[in-house]
Design an enzyme around this catalytic site. Structure first.
Site, PDB file in Angstrom:
ATOM      1  N   ALA A  10     -73.812  70.067   7.422  1.00 52.39           N
ATOM      2  CA  ALA A  10     -73.849  71.316   6.656  1.00 52.39           C
ATOM      3  C   ALA A  10     -74.875  71.310   5.532  1.00 52.39           C
ATOM      4  CB  ALA A  10     -72.466  71.612   6.077  1.00 52.39           C
ATOM      5  N   ARG A  15     -85.345  68.278   1.517  1.00 54.65           N
ATOM      6  CA  ARG A  15     -86.472  67.332   1.453  1.00 54.65           C
ATOM      7  C   ARG A  15     -87.291  67.297   2.743  1.00 54.65           C
ATOM      8  NH1 ARG A  15     -83.776  61.938  -0.815  1.00 54.65           N
ATOM      9  NH2 ARG A  15     -81.842  62.950  -0.124  1.00 54.65           N
ATOM     10  N   GLN A  72     -68.882  75.258   6.580  1.00 55.81           N
ATOM     11  CA  GLN A  72     -68.739  74.944   5.159  1.00 55.81           C
ATOM     12  C   GLN A  72     -69.654  75.920   4.418  1.00 55.81           C
ATOM     13  OE1 GLN A  72     -70.305  71.189   3.768  1.00 55.81           O
ATOM     14  NE2 GLN A  72     -68.951  71.124   1.978  1.00 55.81           N
ATOM     15  N   GLY A  77     -69.556  68.954  -1.423  1.00 54.47           N
ATOM     16  CA  GLY A  77     -69.325  67.534  -1.236  1.00 54.47           C
ATOM     17  C   GLY A  77     -68.823  67.184   0.155  1.00 54.47           C
ATOM     18  N   ASP A 102     -77.225  62.874  10.394  1.00 53.13           N
ATOM     19  CA  ASP A 102     -78.612  62.407  10.266  1.00 53.13           C
ATOM     20  C   ASP A 102     -78.726  60.895  10.449  1.00 53.13           C
ATOM     21  OD1 ASP A 102     -77.463  61.491   7.940  1.00 53.13           O
ATOM     22  OD2 ASP A 102     -78.807  62.562   6.574  1.00 53.13           O
ATOM     23  N   ARG A 332     -99.471  71.659  35.890  1.00 54.93           N
ATOM     24  CA  ARG A 332     -98.616  72.485  35.040  1.00 54.93           C
ATOM     25  C   ARG A 332     -97.228  72.664  35.652  1.00 54.93           C
ATOM     26  NH1 ARG A 332    -102.447  77.513  34.305  1.00 54.93           N
ATOM     27  NH2 ARG A 332    -100.569  78.394  33.330  1.00 54.93           N
ATOM     28  N   TYR A 365    -109.021  74.814  41.042  1.00 52.36           N
ATOM     29  CA  TYR A 365    -107.811  75.393  40.470  1.00 52.36           C
ATOM     30  C   TYR A 365    -106.926  75.881  41.600  1.00 52.36           C
ATOM     31  CZ  TYR A 365    -104.572  78.668  38.351  1.00 52.36           C
ATOM     32  OH  TYR A 365    -103.432  79.322  37.987  1.00 52.36           O
TER      33      TYR A 365
END
Length: 466
Positions: A10, A15, A72, A77, A102, A332, A365
Protein backbone atom coordinates in the site's frame (compact mmCIF):
# COMPACT_ATOMS: atom_id res chain seq x y z
CA UNK A 1 -4.78 -25.88 9.37
CA UNK A 2 -5.11 -22.94 7.01
CA UNK A 3 -2.04 -20.95 6.00
CA UNK A 4 -2.71 -17.41 4.85
CA UNK A 5 -0.41 -14.72 3.54
CA UNK A 6 -0.79 -10.96 3.78
CA UNK A 7 1.35 -8.98 1.35
CA UNK A 8 1.86 -5.30 2.16
CA UNK A 9 1.76 -3.21 -1.01
CA UNK A 10 0.00 0.00 0.00
CA UNK A 11 3.00 2.32 0.26
CA UNK A 12 3.44 5.23 -2.10
CA UNK A 13 6.95 4.24 -3.18
CA UNK A 14 7.87 7.88 -3.76
CA UNK A 15 11.61 7.18 -3.98
CA UNK A 16 11.07 5.21 -7.19
CA UNK A 17 9.90 8.47 -8.82
CA UNK A 18 7.61 6.53 -11.12
CA UNK A 19 4.06 6.45 -12.44
CA UNK A 20 4.22 2.67 -12.02
CA UNK A 21 3.48 1.13 -8.63
CA UNK A 22 6.70 0.11 -6.90
CA UNK A 23 5.85 -3.59 -6.56
CA UNK A 24 5.10 -3.82 -10.28
CA UNK A 25 8.58 -2.82 -11.37
CA UNK A 26 10.11 -5.85 -13.06
CA UNK A 27 13.02 -7.81 -11.65
CA UNK A 28 14.51 -10.22 -14.21
CA UNK A 29 11.38 -10.16 -16.31
CA UNK A 30 8.73 -10.42 -13.61
CA UNK A 31 7.08 -7.80 -11.33
CA UNK A 32 8.82 -7.91 -7.96
CA UNK A 33 5.60 -8.75 -6.12
CA UNK A 34 5.01 -11.75 -8.38
CA UNK A 35 8.38 -13.23 -7.34
CA UNK A 36 7.12 -13.15 -3.75
CA UNK A 37 3.68 -14.54 -4.61
CA UNK A 38 5.22 -17.37 -6.62
CA UNK A 39 7.49 -18.25 -3.69
CA UNK A 40 4.48 -18.29 -1.36
CA UNK A 41 2.54 -20.53 -3.72
CA UNK A 42 5.47 -22.94 -4.02
CA UNK A 43 5.60 -23.07 -0.21
CA UNK A 44 1.98 -24.26 -0.12
CA UNK A 45 0.19 -21.00 0.68
CA UNK A 46 -3.06 -20.85 -1.25
CA UNK A 47 -4.85 -17.86 0.26
CA UNK A 48 -3.03 -14.61 -0.35
CA UNK A 49 -4.33 -11.19 0.58
CA UNK A 50 -2.67 -8.08 -0.86
CA UNK A 51 -3.08 -4.77 0.95
CA UNK A 52 -3.17 -1.92 -1.56
CA UNK A 53 -3.40 1.85 -1.33
CA UNK A 54 -1.68 4.43 -3.51
CA UNK A 55 -1.94 3.39 -7.20
CA UNK A 56 -3.68 0.25 -5.99
CA UNK A 57 -5.70 -0.02 -9.20
CA UNK A 58 -2.49 -0.93 -11.03
CA UNK A 59 -1.83 -3.79 -8.62
CA UNK A 60 -5.41 -4.99 -8.94
CA UNK A 61 -5.17 -5.04 -12.73
CA UNK A 62 -1.86 -6.95 -12.64
CA UNK A 63 -2.92 -9.60 -10.10
CA UNK A 64 -6.67 -9.85 -10.66
CA UNK A 65 -7.98 -13.38 -10.15
CA UNK A 66 -4.84 -14.56 -8.35
CA UNK A 67 -5.22 -12.93 -4.93
CA UNK A 68 -7.68 -11.12 -2.69
CA UNK A 69 -7.40 -7.37 -2.14
CA UNK A 70 -8.07 -5.03 0.75
CA UNK A 71 -7.59 -1.27 0.72
CA UNK A 72 -5.57 0.83 3.14
CA UNK A 73 -6.98 4.26 2.34
CA UNK A 74 -4.58 6.04 4.69
CA UNK A 75 -0.99 4.91 5.19
CA UNK A 76 -0.86 4.77 8.98
CA UNK A 77 1.83 2.14 9.44
CA UNK A 78 2.42 -1.56 8.89
CA UNK A 79 0.18 -2.55 11.80
CA UNK A 80 -2.64 -0.47 10.35
CA UNK A 81 -2.15 -2.17 6.98
CA UNK A 82 -2.53 -5.62 8.53
CA UNK A 83 -5.61 -4.39 10.43
CA UNK A 84 -7.34 -3.87 7.06
CA UNK A 85 -6.96 -7.59 6.29
CA UNK A 86 -7.81 -8.81 9.80
CA UNK A 87 -11.60 -9.03 9.21
CA UNK A 88 -10.97 -11.64 6.50
CA UNK A 89 -9.19 -13.87 9.05
CA UNK A 90 -11.46 -13.44 12.08
CA UNK A 91 -12.19 -16.53 14.16
CA UNK A 92 -9.82 -18.67 12.13
CA UNK A 93 -7.28 -21.17 13.33
CA UNK A 94 -4.02 -21.50 11.45
CA UNK A 95 -0.99 -19.47 10.46
CA UNK A 96 -0.69 -16.09 8.78
CA UNK A 97 2.48 -15.07 6.96
CA UNK A 98 3.07 -11.33 6.55
CA UNK A 99 5.51 -10.05 3.92
CA UNK A 100 6.41 -6.80 2.24
CA UNK A 101 5.67 -6.74 -1.48
CA UNK A 102 9.07 -5.25 -2.30
CA UNK A 103 11.14 -8.30 -1.24
CA UNK A 104 11.45 -10.37 -4.43
CA UNK A 105 14.46 -12.47 -3.41
CA UNK A 106 12.80 -14.42 -0.60
CA UNK A 107 12.65 -18.06 -1.70
CA UNK A 108 10.01 -20.71 -1.19
CA UNK A 109 12.60 -22.71 0.74
CA UNK A 110 13.04 -19.92 3.29
CA UNK A 111 9.28 -19.51 3.66
CA UNK A 112 8.91 -23.25 4.17
CA UNK A 113 11.64 -23.29 6.84
CA UNK A 114 10.01 -20.31 8.57
CA UNK A 115 6.68 -22.13 8.70
CA UNK A 116 8.28 -25.37 9.89
CA UNK A 117 10.16 -23.62 12.73
CA UNK A 118 7.00 -21.78 13.73
CA UNK A 119 5.14 -25.09 14.10
CA UNK A 120 8.02 -26.90 15.82
CA UNK A 121 8.46 -24.13 18.40
CA UNK A 122 4.73 -23.74 19.03
CA UNK A 123 5.34 -20.03 18.67
CA UNK A 124 2.75 -17.28 18.62
CA UNK A 125 5.01 -15.41 16.21
CA UNK A 126 8.17 -16.20 14.26
CA UNK A 127 10.36 -13.52 12.72
CA UNK A 128 12.43 -13.96 9.57
CA UNK A 129 15.92 -12.55 10.10
CA UNK A 130 19.29 -12.26 8.40
CA UNK A 131 22.87 -11.60 9.45
CA UNK A 132 24.52 -8.70 7.64
CA UNK A 133 27.91 -7.05 7.79
CA UNK A 134 26.48 -3.56 8.20
CA UNK A 135 23.23 -3.57 10.22
CA UNK A 136 22.98 0.22 10.43
CA UNK A 137 19.41 1.43 10.06
CA UNK A 138 17.77 -1.96 10.65
CA UNK A 139 15.89 -3.30 13.63
CA UNK A 140 18.13 -5.62 15.70
CA UNK A 141 17.00 -9.04 16.86
CA UNK A 142 17.72 -9.47 20.56
CA UNK A 143 17.51 -13.15 21.52
CA UNK A 144 17.26 -14.87 24.87
CA UNK A 145 19.45 -17.74 26.04
CA UNK A 146 16.98 -20.25 24.59
CA UNK A 147 17.17 -18.60 21.15
CA UNK A 148 13.73 -17.02 21.35
CA UNK A 149 13.23 -13.36 20.45
CA UNK A 150 13.17 -11.04 23.44
CA UNK A 151 12.58 -7.89 21.44
CA UNK A 152 13.26 -6.05 18.17
CA UNK A 153 15.17 -2.85 18.79
CA UNK A 154 15.17 -0.08 16.21
CA UNK A 155 18.41 1.74 15.39
CA UNK A 156 17.40 4.96 17.15
CA UNK A 157 16.49 3.10 20.33
CA UNK A 158 19.41 0.64 20.46
CA UNK A 159 22.16 0.73 23.08
CA UNK A 160 25.81 0.48 21.96
CA UNK A 161 25.79 -3.26 22.72
CA UNK A 162 22.53 -3.76 20.82
CA UNK A 163 23.86 -1.81 17.85
CA UNK A 164 26.70 -4.32 17.58
CA UNK A 165 24.18 -7.11 16.88
CA UNK A 166 24.33 -8.13 13.21
CA UNK A 167 21.09 -10.10 13.09
CA UNK A 168 18.37 -7.87 11.65
CA UNK A 169 14.62 -7.94 11.19
CA UNK A 170 13.59 -8.88 7.63
CA UNK A 171 10.05 -7.47 8.11
CA UNK A 172 8.61 -10.90 7.30
CA UNK A 173 6.62 -12.59 10.05
CA UNK A 174 4.72 -15.77 10.76
CA UNK A 175 1.85 -15.48 13.28
CA UNK A 176 -0.65 -17.76 14.89
CA UNK A 177 -3.74 -16.26 13.27
CA UNK A 178 -5.82 -15.94 16.45
CA UNK A 179 -2.88 -14.48 18.39
CA UNK A 180 -2.32 -11.93 15.64
CA UNK A 181 -5.95 -10.83 15.67
CA UNK A 182 -5.88 -10.36 19.45
CA UNK A 183 -2.58 -8.46 19.41
CA UNK A 184 -3.73 -6.11 16.65
CA UNK A 185 -6.58 -4.94 18.87
CA UNK A 186 -4.02 -3.81 21.43
CA UNK A 187 -1.71 -1.92 19.07
CA UNK A 188 -1.82 1.87 19.48
CA UNK A 189 -0.36 4.79 17.57
CA UNK A 190 1.14 6.38 20.66
CA UNK A 191 4.48 7.23 19.08
CA UNK A 192 6.24 10.15 17.43
CA UNK A 193 4.99 9.18 13.95
CA UNK A 194 1.41 8.55 15.04
CA UNK A 195 1.45 5.18 13.25
CA UNK A 196 0.47 1.62 14.12
CA UNK A 197 3.51 -0.66 13.96
CA UNK A 198 3.29 -4.37 13.27
CA UNK A 199 6.39 -4.94 15.41
CA UNK A 200 4.33 -3.85 18.42
CA UNK A 201 2.47 -7.17 18.04
CA UNK A 202 5.74 -8.95 18.78
CA UNK A 203 6.15 -6.99 22.03
CA UNK A 204 2.52 -7.57 23.00
CA UNK A 205 2.74 -11.33 22.51
CA UNK A 206 6.03 -11.46 24.40
CA UNK A 207 4.54 -9.58 27.37
CA UNK A 208 1.67 -12.06 27.38
CA UNK A 209 4.22 -14.81 27.92
CA UNK A 210 3.82 -16.28 24.45
CA UNK A 211 6.83 -17.55 22.56
CA UNK A 212 8.39 -15.52 19.75
CA UNK A 213 10.86 -17.44 17.58
CA UNK A 214 13.14 -16.41 14.73
CA UNK A 215 14.45 -18.11 11.63
CA UNK A 216 17.69 -16.73 10.15
CA UNK A 217 18.04 -17.14 6.38
CA UNK A 218 21.22 -18.73 5.03
CA UNK A 219 21.69 -15.96 2.45
CA UNK A 220 21.07 -12.43 3.73
CA UNK A 221 20.54 -11.19 0.16
CA UNK A 222 17.09 -12.80 0.32
CA UNK A 223 15.77 -10.20 2.73
CA UNK A 224 16.79 -7.14 0.68
CA UNK A 225 13.91 -4.83 -0.11
CA UNK A 226 13.61 -2.29 -2.91
CA UNK A 227 12.86 1.39 -2.32
CA UNK A 228 14.55 3.15 -5.24
CA UNK A 229 16.11 2.51 -8.66
CA UNK A 230 19.55 1.92 -7.18
CA UNK A 231 18.26 -0.89 -4.98
CA UNK A 232 16.23 -2.21 -7.91
CA UNK A 233 19.39 -2.55 -10.00
CA UNK A 234 21.29 -4.11 -7.11
CA UNK A 235 18.62 -6.75 -6.44
CA UNK A 236 18.29 -7.51 -10.15
CA UNK A 237 22.06 -8.08 -10.42
CA UNK A 238 21.93 -10.49 -7.48
CA UNK A 239 19.09 -12.46 -9.02
CA UNK A 240 20.70 -12.48 -12.47
CA UNK A 241 23.85 -14.00 -10.96
CA UNK A 242 21.73 -16.74 -9.38
CA UNK A 243 19.95 -17.39 -12.68
CA UNK A 244 23.20 -17.60 -14.64
CA UNK A 245 24.71 -19.93 -12.05
CA UNK A 246 21.66 -22.19 -12.26
CA UNK A 247 21.94 -22.56 -16.04
CA UNK A 248 25.68 -23.13 -16.02
CA UNK A 249 25.29 -25.81 -13.37
CA UNK A 250 22.74 -27.46 -15.66
CA UNK A 251 25.05 -27.73 -18.66
CA UNK A 252 24.67 -24.38 -20.43
CA UNK A 253 27.80 -22.53 -21.56
CA UNK A 254 27.76 -18.77 -21.01
CA UNK A 255 30.82 -17.43 -22.81
CA UNK A 256 30.70 -14.18 -20.82
CA UNK A 257 28.18 -14.50 -17.98
CA UNK A 258 28.39 -10.85 -16.99
CA UNK A 259 27.13 -9.70 -20.40
CA UNK A 260 24.39 -12.32 -20.70
CA UNK A 261 20.90 -11.40 -19.49
CA UNK A 262 18.50 -14.24 -18.72
CA UNK A 263 15.07 -13.74 -17.15
CA UNK A 264 13.81 -15.86 -14.28
CA UNK A 265 11.44 -18.15 -16.23
CA UNK A 266 13.77 -19.01 -19.12
CA UNK A 267 14.44 -22.67 -19.92
CA UNK A 268 17.68 -23.69 -21.70
CA UNK A 269 18.75 -27.18 -22.72
CA UNK A 270 22.16 -28.72 -22.01
CA UNK A 271 25.11 -28.09 -24.33
CA UNK A 272 23.66 -24.82 -25.58
CA UNK A 273 26.14 -21.97 -25.90
CA UNK A 274 25.09 -18.39 -25.19
CA UNK A 275 27.47 -15.79 -26.60
CA UNK A 276 28.03 -12.29 -25.13
CA UNK A 277 25.46 -9.54 -25.34
CA UNK A 278 22.46 -11.86 -25.58
CA UNK A 279 19.11 -11.24 -23.84
CA UNK A 280 16.64 -14.05 -23.21
CA UNK A 281 13.40 -12.63 -21.84
CA UNK A 282 9.85 -13.55 -20.91
CA UNK A 283 8.90 -17.21 -21.20
CA UNK A 284 11.52 -18.21 -23.77
CA UNK A 285 12.52 -21.88 -24.12
CA UNK A 286 15.83 -22.78 -25.79
CA UNK A 287 16.51 -26.39 -26.77
CA UNK A 288 19.72 -28.36 -26.33
CA UNK A 289 22.83 -28.00 -28.48
CA UNK A 290 21.95 -24.51 -29.71
CA UNK A 291 24.18 -21.50 -30.35
CA UNK A 292 22.66 -18.15 -29.42
CA UNK A 293 24.31 -14.80 -30.11
CA UNK A 294 26.33 -12.76 -29.87
CA UNK A 295 24.08 -9.70 -29.40
CA UNK A 296 20.80 -11.54 -29.82
CA UNK A 297 17.44 -10.80 -28.21
CA UNK A 298 14.86 -13.58 -27.86
CA UNK A 299 11.53 -12.80 -26.20
CA UNK A 300 8.70 -15.24 -25.41
CA UNK A 301 9.86 -17.66 -28.08
CA UNK A 302 10.59 -21.38 -28.42
CA UNK A 303 13.81 -22.48 -30.16
CA UNK A 304 14.23 -26.14 -31.09
CA UNK A 305 17.30 -28.30 -30.55
CA UNK A 306 20.45 -27.72 -32.55
CA UNK A 307 19.50 -24.25 -33.78
CA UNK A 308 21.79 -21.30 -34.45
CA UNK A 309 20.69 -17.69 -33.92
CA UNK A 310 23.26 -14.96 -34.61
CA UNK A 311 22.86 -11.23 -33.91
CA UNK A 312 19.11 -11.25 -34.39
CA UNK A 313 15.83 -10.30 -32.70
CA UNK A 314 13.11 -12.93 -32.26
CA UNK A 315 9.81 -11.97 -30.64
CA UNK A 316 6.84 -14.11 -29.55
CA UNK A 317 7.40 -16.85 -32.13
CA UNK A 318 8.10 -20.58 -32.40
CA UNK A 319 11.06 -22.18 -34.17
CA UNK A 320 11.71 -25.84 -34.92
CA UNK A 321 14.94 -27.78 -34.61
CA UNK A 322 18.02 -27.12 -36.69
CA UNK A 323 17.01 -23.64 -37.79
CA UNK A 324 19.69 -21.16 -38.83
CA UNK A 325 18.87 -17.52 -38.24
CA UNK A 326 20.83 -14.36 -38.87
CA UNK A 327 22.90 -12.41 -38.66
CA UNK A 328 20.65 -9.36 -38.42
CA UNK A 329 17.31 -11.14 -38.87
CA UNK A 330 14.12 -9.82 -37.30
CA UNK A 331 11.25 -12.21 -36.57
CA UNK A 332 8.17 -10.45 -35.28
CA UNK A 333 5.30 -11.82 -33.19
CA UNK A 334 3.01 -14.58 -34.39
CA UNK A 335 5.48 -16.45 -36.57
CA UNK A 336 5.93 -20.23 -36.70
CA UNK A 337 9.12 -21.53 -38.30
CA UNK A 338 9.53 -25.27 -38.98
CA UNK A 339 12.65 -27.46 -38.76
CA UNK A 340 15.79 -26.77 -40.82
CA UNK A 341 14.70 -23.34 -42.04
CA UNK A 342 17.26 -20.73 -43.06
CA UNK A 343 16.42 -17.09 -42.28
CA UNK A 344 19.43 -15.07 -43.31
CA UNK A 345 20.80 -11.58 -43.01
CA UNK A 346 18.44 -8.60 -43.09
CA UNK A 347 15.34 -10.78 -43.40
CA UNK A 348 12.16 -9.72 -41.60
CA UNK A 349 9.38 -12.22 -40.85
CA UNK A 350 6.03 -11.16 -39.38
CA UNK A 351 2.95 -13.22 -38.48
CA UNK A 352 3.92 -15.96 -40.93
CA UNK A 353 4.40 -19.71 -41.11
CA UNK A 354 7.54 -21.00 -42.79
CA UNK A 355 7.65 -24.67 -43.82
CA UNK A 356 10.38 -27.22 -43.20
CA UNK A 357 13.62 -26.75 -45.09
CA UNK A 358 12.61 -23.43 -46.65
CA UNK A 359 15.35 -20.86 -47.25
CA UNK A 360 15.01 -17.09 -47.05
CA UNK A 361 18.70 -16.23 -47.30
CA UNK A 362 18.80 -12.43 -47.32
CA UNK A 363 17.19 -9.03 -47.76
CA UNK A 364 13.54 -10.10 -47.80
CA UNK A 365 10.28 -9.23 -46.07
CA UNK A 366 7.75 -12.00 -45.46
CA UNK A 367 4.70 -10.69 -43.64
CA UNK A 368 1.26 -12.26 -43.17
CA UNK A 369 2.32 -15.22 -45.28
CA UNK A 370 2.22 -19.00 -45.33
CA UNK A 371 5.24 -20.50 -47.07
CA UNK A 372 5.45 -24.24 -47.71
CA UNK A 373 8.25 -26.78 -47.37
CA UNK A 374 11.49 -26.70 -49.32
CA UNK A 375 10.84 -23.33 -50.95
CA UNK A 376 13.48 -20.73 -51.79
CA UNK A 377 12.65 -17.04 -51.34
CA UNK A 378 15.12 -14.98 -53.36
CA UNK A 379 16.99 -11.87 -52.28
CA UNK A 380 14.86 -8.73 -52.21
CA UNK A 381 11.49 -10.53 -52.23
CA UNK A 382 8.63 -8.63 -50.64
CA UNK A 383 5.18 -9.81 -49.64
CA UNK A 384 3.06 -6.72 -50.27
CA UNK A 385 0.57 -7.35 -47.48
CA UNK A 386 -0.92 -3.91 -46.75
CA UNK A 387 -3.19 -2.00 -49.12
CA UNK A 388 -3.38 1.10 -46.96
CA UNK A 389 -6.44 -0.06 -45.05
CA UNK A 390 -6.17 -3.81 -44.40
CA UNK A 391 -3.61 -6.61 -44.22
CA UNK A 392 -3.85 -9.53 -46.68
CA UNK A 393 -2.16 -12.95 -46.73
CA UNK A 394 0.24 -14.44 -49.22
CA UNK A 395 0.44 -18.20 -49.75
CA UNK A 396 3.46 -19.90 -51.35
CA UNK A 397 3.40 -23.67 -51.82
CA UNK A 398 6.01 -26.40 -51.44
CA UNK A 399 9.25 -26.66 -53.42
CA UNK A 400 8.81 -23.37 -55.21
CA UNK A 401 11.45 -20.88 -56.31
CA UNK A 402 10.78 -17.18 -55.94
CA UNK A 403 13.33 -15.16 -57.90
CA UNK A 404 15.16 -12.10 -56.62
CA UNK A 405 13.42 -8.74 -56.33
CA UNK A 406 9.94 -10.20 -56.57
CA UNK A 407 6.83 -8.47 -55.24
CA UNK A 408 4.01 -10.81 -54.19
CA UNK A 409 0.97 -8.53 -53.98
CA UNK A 410 -1.49 -10.00 -51.47
CA UNK A 411 -3.96 -11.57 -51.46
CA UNK A 412 -2.22 -13.97 -53.81
CA UNK A 413 -1.39 -17.69 -53.95
CA UNK A 414 1.66 -19.20 -55.60
CA UNK A 415 1.28 -22.97 -55.98
CA UNK A 416 3.58 -25.95 -55.47
CA UNK A 417 6.64 -26.57 -57.67
CA UNK A 418 6.41 -23.14 -59.23
CA UNK A 419 8.98 -20.64 -60.49
CA UNK A 420 8.63 -16.88 -60.34
CA UNK A 421 11.05 -14.98 -62.54
CA UNK A 422 13.35 -12.43 -60.92
CA UNK A 423 12.03 -8.89 -60.87
CA UNK A 424 8.37 -9.93 -61.20
CA UNK A 425 5.39 -8.28 -59.57
CA UNK A 426 2.83 -11.04 -59.04
CA UNK A 427 -0.79 -9.91 -58.67
CA UNK A 428 -2.60 -13.06 -59.86
CA UNK A 429 -2.54 -16.59 -58.51
CA UNK A 430 0.11 -18.90 -59.97
CA UNK A 431 -0.96 -22.56 -60.47
CA UNK A 432 1.11 -25.59 -59.51
CA UNK A 433 4.10 -26.32 -61.73
CA UNK A 434 3.95 -22.99 -63.59
CA UNK A 435 6.47 -20.26 -64.39
CA UNK A 436 5.28 -16.70 -63.70
CA UNK A 437 6.92 -13.74 -65.42
CA UNK A 438 5.50 -10.30 -64.64
CA UNK A 439 7.91 -7.66 -65.88
CA UNK A 440 8.50 -5.42 -68.91
CA UNK A 441 10.36 -6.98 -71.83
CA UNK A 442 13.96 -5.76 -72.01
CA UNK A 443 14.63 -3.07 -74.65
CA UNK A 444 18.15 -2.28 -75.98
CA UNK A 445 18.98 0.96 -77.79
CA UNK A 446 22.26 0.63 -79.64
CA UNK A 447 24.58 3.68 -79.59
CA UNK A 448 22.49 5.43 -76.95
CA UNK A 449 25.46 6.50 -74.81
CA UNK A 450 27.19 8.42 -77.60
CA UNK A 451 23.97 10.20 -78.60
CA UNK A 452 23.29 11.19 -74.98
CA UNK A 453 26.79 12.53 -74.45
CA UNK A 454 26.53 14.60 -77.66
CA UNK A 455 23.26 16.18 -76.51
CA UNK A 456 24.78 16.98 -73.12
CA UNK A 457 27.80 18.65 -74.71
CA UNK A 458 25.56 20.71 -76.97
CA UNK A 459 23.41 21.77 -74.03
CA UNK A 460 26.52 22.79 -72.07
CA UNK A 461 27.92 24.90 -74.88
CA UNK A 462 24.61 26.76 -75.23
CA UNK A 463 24.71 27.67 -71.54
CA UNK A 464 28.22 29.04 -71.92
CA UNK A 465 27.20 31.15 -74.95
CA UNK A 466 24.16 32.44 -73.09
Amino acid sequence: MSINAIVLAAGQGTRMKSQRHKVLHPVCGKPMVRHLLDAQKAAGITRRIVVIGSMGEQVQAALQGEVEFVWQKEQLGTGHAVMQAAPLLENQDGITLICSGDTPLITSESITKLLELHREQGAAATVLTGIVDNPFGYGRIIRGEDGSVLRIVEEKDASPDEKSVREINASTYCFDTRSLAQALKMVTNNNAQGEYYLTDCIDILRRQGKKVAAHCVDDADEILNINDRVQLAMVENILRDKIRLHHMQNGVTLVDPSSTYIDIDIQIGADTIIYPGSMLTGSTVIGSGCEIGPHTRIQNSIIGDGSVVMQSVLLDSTFGSGVNIGPFAYVRPGSTVADKVKIGDFVEIKNSTIGEGTKIPHLAYVGDADVGNGTNIGCGTITVNFDGMAKHRTVVGDNSFIGCNTNLVAPVTVGNDTYVAAGSTITDNVPDGALAIARERQVIKEGYTAKLEARLRERGSKKVRG
